[in-house]
Scaffold this active site. Structure first.
Site, PDB file in Angstrom:
ATOM      1  N   GLU A   1      83.904 -25.755   6.876  1.00 21.21           N
ATOM      2  CA  GLU A   1      83.621 -27.090   6.702  1.00 21.21           C
ATOM      3  C   GLU A   1      82.741 -27.064   5.380  1.00 21.21           C
ATOM      4  OE1 GLU A   1      84.775 -29.718   8.103  1.00 21.21           O
ATOM      5  OE2 GLU A   1      85.362 -28.804  10.066  1.00 21.21           O
ATOM      6  N   CYS A   2      83.020 -28.512   4.546  1.00 23.99           N
ATOM      7  CA  CYS A   2      82.315 -28.741   3.440  1.00 23.99           C
ATOM      8  C   CYS A   2      80.992 -29.489   3.469  1.00 23.99           C
ATOM      9  CB  CYS A   2      83.277 -29.699   2.636  1.00 23.99           C
ATOM     10  SG  CYS A   2      83.377 -31.339   3.151  1.00 23.99           S
ATOM     11  N   GLY A   3      80.614 -29.720   4.803  1.00 22.69           N
ATOM     12  CA  GLY A   3      79.336 -30.477   5.157  1.00 22.69           C
ATOM     13  C   GLY A   3      79.690 -31.994   5.423  1.00 22.69           C
TER      14      GLY A   3
END
Length: 268
Positions: free
Chosen positions: A234-236
């Site tokens: 995930e990118c955050g």
């Protein structure tokens, strides 16, 4: 089914479980209709991936008008930016684009953060290009709930994702395609002539920033082309905001102190 029109923090786990149990028996168009009649401050949040495009088409076919939030990281493929334009032309939604703070172009970002920030500190990068702009979008627009295109079949942190979830910030996220596979998404795109990213015809399945996305090899999971060779999934944007912000501040403080010292030297 309990209404979410009241402040979301009043919902306990049993109520949320009941809502998800009911929604799990519904089709995506029914979930979207429910969401549109339940929430004020409802937005679709998308980077115009295949699932997001399906959602835009379903909303349009149901006559449901939902404004769109697009976080432009300034590192998207040109094909993604072209798709954003084509999708808006096709569906006529109100498009709200948010970019990294203080930046309008990729050159602005490099001037502010240096080159290849994603290599030097991917957490600071993710917070700067995704998390902060998204949080700014929610606050600026008064978003209380967002529709996302995440699916369980994408695996990783998404494998057990419910249809409706509430972030620690109180933001509600609705995932109407949570139970769909990539094949279902692709079949819908083709059957309904939905605009999609030209990169999908080149072997990509999940498209993010140009520097961390590659085509998917035969037999690989659809998101295997994202951050290939890393444990990251995930990118955050879909992680705990407060935890991400705390880590960002801790990582970024030394750099801020260095910048301040450099400015002091230059001014002397």
């Amino acid at each position: 089914m309990p209404s979410l029109s009241a402040p979301v923090l009043q919902l306990d786990e049993s109520q949320l479980h009941h809502i998800n149990s009911k929604l799990s028996a519904m089709e995506p168009h029914q979930i979207l209709t429910w969401a549109s009649t339940t929430f004020a401050g409802l937005y679709q949040e998308t980077a115009f991936g295949p699932s997001g495009n399906v959602i835009s088409d379903i909303l349009s076919s149901q006559g449901i008008s939902v404004p769109v939030i697009f976080v432009d990281t300034l590192h998207h493929f040109d094909e993604t930016l072209d798709l954003a334009r084509r999708s808006q032309e096709r569906y006529g939604f109100d498009l709200h684009t948010f970019k990294p703070e203080g930046c309008h172009t990729r050159e602005d970002f490099i001037a502010r953060h240096g080159d290849n920030l994603w290599k030097r500190d991917d957490l600071v990068y993710d917070y700067s290009v995704k998390v902060e702009p998204a949080r700014r979008a929610y606050e600026t627009l008064g978003a209380r709930a967002v529709i996302t295109g995440r699916r369980r079949s994408q695996k990783g942190d998404r494998a057990t994702m419910p249809i409706v979830e509430i972030e620690s910030t109180g933001l509600v996220k609705i995932n109407p395609l949570a139970m769909w596979s990539f094949q279902q998404v692709w079949s819908y795109l083709r059957a309904n002539e939905v605009p999609y990213n030209a990169l999908l015809d080149q072997g990509y399945k999940s498209v993010g920033d140009y520097h961390s996305t590659r085509p998917v090899k035969e037999g690989e999971d659809e998101r295997a082309g994202r951050w290939a060779g890393e444990e990251k999934t995930e990118c955050g944007l879909h992680k705990d905001y407060f935890a991400m912000r705390a880590q960002f501040l801790a990582r970024n403080k030394p750099q801020q102190e260095q910048n301040t010292a450099q400015l002091a030297v230059q001014a002397a």
